[in-house]
Structure formats: structure tokens, C-alpha cells
Design an enzyme around this catalytic site. Structure first.
Site, PDB file in Angstrom:
ATOM      1  N   ASP A  20     -38.089 -94.684  -0.093  1.00 39.90           N
ATOM      2  CA  ASP A  20     -37.411 -94.192  -1.290  1.00 39.90           C
ATOM      3  C   ASP A  20     -35.964 -94.672  -1.212  1.00 39.90           C
ATOM      4  O   ASP A  20     -35.494 -95.065  -0.137  1.00 39.90           O
ATOM      5  CB  ASP A  20     -37.493 -92.658  -1.300  1.00 39.90           C
ATOM      6  CG  ASP A  20     -36.583 -92.047  -2.346  1.00 39.90           C
ATOM      7  OD1 ASP A  20     -36.670 -92.477  -3.509  1.00 39.90           O
ATOM      8  OD2 ASP A  20     -35.790 -91.150  -1.986  1.00 39.90           O
ATOM      9  N   ASP A  22     -32.734 -93.312  -3.505  1.00 39.08           N
ATOM     10  CA  ASP A  22     -31.699 -92.279  -3.671  1.00 39.08           C
ATOM     11  C   ASP A  22     -31.959 -91.080  -2.763  1.00 39.08           C
ATOM     12  O   ASP A  22     -33.054 -90.508  -2.788  1.00 39.08           O
ATOM     13  CB  ASP A  22     -31.670 -91.806  -5.128  1.00 39.08           C
ATOM     14  CG  ASP A  22     -31.203 -92.891  -6.074  1.00 39.08           C
ATOM     15  OD1 ASP A  22     -30.035 -92.860  -6.475  1.00 39.08           O
ATOM     16  OD2 ASP A  22     -32.026 -93.773  -6.392  1.00 39.08           O
ATOM     17  N   ASP A 198     -36.971 -88.129   0.168  1.00 40.49           N
ATOM     18  CA  ASP A 198     -36.207 -86.875   0.260  1.00 40.49           C
ATOM     19  C   ASP A 198     -36.551 -85.854  -0.818  1.00 40.49           C
ATOM     20  O   ASP A 198     -36.020 -84.751  -0.806  1.00 40.49           O
ATOM     21  CB  ASP A 198     -34.708 -87.174   0.133  1.00 40.49           C
ATOM     22  CG  ASP A 198     -34.347 -87.606  -1.285  1.00 40.49           C
ATOM     23  OD1 ASP A 198     -34.953 -88.577  -1.768  1.00 40.49           O
ATOM     24  OD2 ASP A 198     -33.490 -86.948  -1.910  1.00 40.49           O
TER      25      ASP A 198
HETATM   26 MG   LIG Z   1     -34.947 -89.805  -3.449  1.00 41.19          MG
END
Ligand SMILES: [Mg+2]
Length: 262
Positions: A20, A22, A198
Site C-alpha cells: 500500500d 499512503d 495500514d
Molecule cells: Mg494506506
């Protein structure tokens, strides 16, 4: 587990890596256009791309074009808009589009629906729409209610909540499906998948990677299906650099043992 010392060894020549962006490779900023990946981490991604034989892909809620700009000069396989657009290792783009009549009216209707919530804005991603409320977190429940109303109204849509954002995306699209599609193709097929993310959108990826007996890593706090954990973006960076260092050590050892043989 809280640091990279707790993660298992990753023999990159047998692994496929999915990242991922961001909140994983780059810290989250007030606005998405302020985000950047540090140069040494972009360099590390290039090294890992080569070490995995090209079995490395970014898997993000952002559009592919933005992923390419943020990770340049890396230009490999990638999945954007939570997997609604996916570039395979041959450079072919696979897209799951909303039907044109729906796409045409969605932006207009969504703009009207959030007009009463100052600080919130719509991002048109082509095959999905993001409703952002990072500047106005007091409207979280209102924005979620707007998104739920649209999902109830339009059967093609499903909802993807994230950090200060709710995406409306085509049904059947998620990061797990994107990873599954990559894992059927060269050079990913036959390797062990690793996925690190996240946010809530990453959970489908973790579940898919767990089903393939891979390594799933959650960054930051929160309930998760991931089997491993890193505290924050800083720890992700340290861990990535340690993987590169491990490669360097291996190549120095190999070179010196070749030297001894001669
Ligand atoms: Mg993310």
C-alpha cells in the site's frame, strides 16, 4: 509484534511483494497531493523489484497515474482505485468501470449531497469516487450516511471506508481480488505473497495473503486480519532498508566466496 526484528526473514527470490502507499510507504498528510515517498525508499523499492524478479506491485486506493508519479522512476505492475484498475507485468491495463450512465450522474448527485458539509470534498477517480473529510472530521457520520444512501440506491456500488475518507467503488473490487489476480500471473505465480498496509481497505488484501500462506503486515493500531505488525511508516522504512541491506550482505558474501574459490 512491534518492530522489524519480529518479522520473519523474507527470502526475496521466492517472494512476491505488495505494498500500500499512503500510511505505509509515505506518511499521511492533510491533503493527498502533499504526500511523497522519500528518495531512499523509492530506491529501495527499485532494488526489491529487481530482487523479486519484478514480482512487486503497489496496491492502493489512488489512481494508477498518481501511483506512477509518486513512485517514479519505478513503473511496474500496480493496482489503483482499490484494484478497479490494474497494470499487469506485461503492461496491460485491466479496468472495472462503473456503467457510463451511473458515472455521469454520480458526481453531480454526490456534489449536491455533500454541499452542506463545508471542508468535505469529492475526488473523482474514474471508476470510483472518494468522499474526503480530513479537513472536517466532525462530519464523519454525515459523510458515511451519504455514502450508505448511495450504495442503497445504486446496486453497482459498494462502500470502502478508510482514514477520513469513504470510497464508492464498483462491487467485487477490492485489494484482495487484485492480489489474487497478480498471483495467477508471471512473475508472481508460485511465489509467497507479502502484503503490507495500514487501513481498512487493506484487510481484504491481508485475508487473501493469509489464504495463500503469505506474510500480512498491518502498519499502526487497529483490529486486523494481518499476522504481523509494524508501528508506523518510519518502521516500514527501516524494515525495507534492512531488506536491501540483507541483499547487499548476501551479494558481498557470494562475491567473497567466489573469490576464495578462485
Ligand atoms: Mg494506506
Amino acid at each position: 509484534m512491534t518492530d522489524s526484528d519480529s518479522l520473519p526473514p523474507i527470502p526475496l527470490d521466492t517472494f512476491a511483494c505488495f505494498f500500500d502507499l499512503d500510511g505505509t510507504l509515505a506518511p499521511i498528510e492533510k491533503r493527498p497531493e502533499m504526500v511523497s515517498i522519500p528518495d531512499n525508499i523509492k530506491q529501495a523499492l527499485g532494488t526489491l523489484f529487481n530482487a523479486t524478479g519484478g514480482a512487486l506491485a503497489l496496491v492502493s486506493g489512488r489512481a494508477l497515474m498518481e501511483l506512477d508519479a509518486l513512485s517514479a522512476p519505478l513503473l511496474g505492475p500496480a493496482a489503483g482505485v482499490h484494484g478497479a484498475e490494474r497494470r499487469d507485468a506485461q503492461g496491460n491495463i485491466h479496468r472495472t468501470e462503473l456503467s457510463p450512465p451511473l458515472a455521469q450522474k454520480l458526481e453531480r448527485e454526490l456534489t449536491a449531497a455533500i454541499a452542506g458539509f463545508p471542508g468535505c470534498h469529492i475526488e473523482a477517480k474514474g471508476m470510483a469516487y472518494a468522499l474526503h473529510y480530513r479537513q472536517a472530521p466532525q462530519y464523519q457520520h454525515d459523510i458515511l450516511a451519504v455514502a450508505e444512501a448511495f450504495v442503497d440506491r445504486y446496486a453497482e456500488l459498494t462502500l470502502q471506508p478508510g482514514k477520513c475518507v469513504v470510497d464508492l467503488k464498483p462491487k467485487g473490487v477490492d485489494k484482495g481480488a487484485a492480489i489474487k489476480a497478480f498471483m495467477r500471473e508471471v512473475p508472481f505465480a508460485g511465489r509467497t505473497p507479502l502484503f503490507i498496509g495500514d487501513d481498512l481497505t487493506d484487510e481484504a488484501g491481508f485475508i487473501q495473503v493469509n489464504a495463500l500462506n503469505g506474510i500480512s503486515i498491518k502498519v499502526g493500531p487497529g483490529d486486523t486480519a494481518a499476522r504481523y505488525h509494524l508501528d508506523d511508516v518510519g518502521h516500514v522504512h527501516l524494515w525495507l532498508l534492512s531488506l536491501v541491506e540483507q541483499l547487499d550482505n548476501y551479494s558481498i558474501k557470494t562475491k567473497s566466496s567466489v573469490g576464495e574459490d578462485l
